[in-house]
Design a protein around this motif. Structure first.
Motif, PDB file in Angstrom:
ATOM      1  N   GLU A   6     -15.101  27.351 -10.226  1.00  0.00           N
ATOM      2  CA  GLU A   6     -14.753  28.598 -10.912  1.00  0.00           C
ATOM      3  C   GLU A   6     -15.992  29.472 -11.081  1.00  0.00           C
ATOM      4  O   GLU A   6     -15.946  30.687 -10.868  1.00  0.00           O
ATOM      5  CB  GLU A   6     -14.147  28.274 -12.271  1.00  0.00           C
TER       6      GLU A   6
ATOM      7  N   HIS B 152      -7.917  25.035  -5.107  1.00  0.00           N
ATOM      8  CA  HIS B 152      -6.602  24.458  -5.394  1.00  0.00           C
ATOM      9  C   HIS B 152      -6.681  22.969  -5.059  1.00  0.00           C
ATOM     10  O   HIS B 152      -6.490  22.566  -3.908  1.00  0.00           O
ATOM     11  CB  HIS B 152      -5.510  25.142  -4.571  1.00  0.00           C
TER      12      HIS B 152
ATOM     13  N   LYS C  53     -12.849  35.263  -5.727  1.00  0.00           N
ATOM     14  CA  LYS C  53     -11.762  34.368  -5.330  1.00  0.00           C
ATOM     15  C   LYS C  53     -11.042  34.814  -4.065  1.00  0.00           C
ATOM     16  O   LYS C  53      -9.818  34.745  -3.967  1.00  0.00           O
ATOM     17  CB  LYS C  53     -10.762  34.179  -6.478  1.00  0.00           C
TER      18      LYS C  53
ATOM     19  N   ASP D  58     -11.655  30.099  -5.202  1.00  0.00           N
ATOM     20  CA  ASP D  58     -10.274  29.836  -5.625  1.00  0.00           C
ATOM     21  C   ASP D  58      -9.883  28.430  -5.172  1.00  0.00           C
ATOM     22  O   ASP D  58      -9.268  28.244  -4.129  1.00  0.00           O
ATOM     23  CB  ASP D  58      -9.345  30.883  -5.012  1.00  0.00           C
TER      24      ASP D  58
ATOM     25  N   THR E 293     -10.462  30.344  -0.699  1.00  0.00           N
ATOM     26  CA  THR E 293      -9.614  29.321  -1.308  1.00  0.00           C
ATOM     27  C   THR E 293      -9.894  27.982  -0.648  1.00  0.00           C
ATOM     28  O   THR E 293     -10.058  27.899   0.568  1.00  0.00           O
ATOM     29  CB  THR E 293      -8.123  29.669  -1.136  1.00  0.00           C
TER      30      THR E 293
ATOM     31  N   HIS F 255     -16.825  31.434  -8.218  1.00  0.00           N
ATOM     32  CA  HIS F 255     -15.772  32.401  -7.882  1.00  0.00           C
ATOM     33  C   HIS F 255     -14.950  31.962  -6.681  1.00  0.00           C
ATOM     34  O   HIS F 255     -14.397  32.792  -5.957  1.00  0.00           O
ATOM     35  CB  HIS F 255     -16.359  33.794  -7.643  1.00  0.00           C
TER      36      HIS F 255
END
Length: 252
Positions: A93, A100, A71, A98, A74, A96
């Motif tokens: 997920e 948003h 992560k 991140d 992003t 890996h």
């Protein structure tokens, strides 16, 4: 920041292609008569799901190359509050990443069906929610803007939507260092140009590197106004023989 799509891959036959008017090795945006394709392919075919969209794909590869820590990449984009959205979050997920996502209920999660026949594939993209990103409801949130502020290098690829068309922040440093890269892409130039400008101005005001990739010739041809608003903030411009600046006589 860009257009996240849930990639849905399945092996199909010629009858399936004919039913929805698809051609071998073609890439199209879904029209109204293609909408039923996505549910049918899930219900009747053995499918594989992947977190897609070209920027999200790039972030996944970068995360894979880094391996650990997880992560460090992003990704921002808009999805729907539906089953495909939940699958997309799960797949991000698993990679890996991140992610948003800005989640809304007006449009379904964007999808891209990869209909495979032998060595050929036909791509059908339904952007849907990917076109609904809202700066004031996502990028402007303090928690999200903190991620932007962490980045030191920003990259925007003004690419086509295929197999999809969002900010991505990639920590390419060694553990403990603070060197981040943010990626944005494609038709996002028309989805939320104000988001791109906010990030571009932040990079300029804080002596950070802002990069952009023209990627496709139609960007400068049809989206000249928003493109030229961003150009003054670009430190590094990528392109090839095809994309051109708005002055068509000035090839890259």
């Amino acid at each position: 920041m860009g257009n996240p799509l849930l990639d849905i891959s399945a092996v199909v036959d010629k009858d399936f292609l004919d039913k929805f008017g698809l051609k071998l090795n073609d890439q199209i945006l879904a029209e109204e008569h293609h909408k039923a394709l996505f549910e049918e392919i899930v219900q009747k075919k053995k499918v594989e799901y992947h977190a897609g969209g070209s920027t999200q794909n790039s972030v996944k590869i970068a995360q894979w190359m880094i391996q650990e820590p997880h992560k460090v990449a992003t990704f921002f984009g808009c999805i729907g509050t539906d089953r495909f959205g939940e699958i997309l979050k799960k797949k991000a997920e698993e990679a890996h990443v991140d992610a948003h996502y800005y989640e809304q209920n007006e449009e379904p999660t964007g999808t891209c069906a990869a209909c495979i026949t032998g060595d050929n594939r036909s791509l059908v993209a339904n952007l849907a929610a990917a076109n609904c990103y809202k700066k004031e409801k996502h990028l402007d949130l303090d928690s999200n803007w903190e991620l932007v502020k962490k980045a030191k290098v920003y990259y925007i690829a003004l690419s086509d939507t295929m197999p999809s068309i969002t900010p991505s922040f990639l920590d390419v440093s060694s553990p403990g260092e603070n060197t981040d890269t943010m990626q944005e892409e494609g038709f996002f130039l028309t989805v939320s140009p104000e988001s791109i400008l906010k990030v571009a101005k932040h990079a300029s005001e804080n002596n950070k590197i802002f990069c952009m990739n023209l990627s496709a010739p139609f960007i400068s041809q049809f989206f000249k106004e928003p493109l030229m608003k961003v150009m003054p903030y670009v430190d590094i411009l990528f392109g090839n023989e095809t994309p051109r600046l708005p002055n068509e006589r000035q090839p890259l």
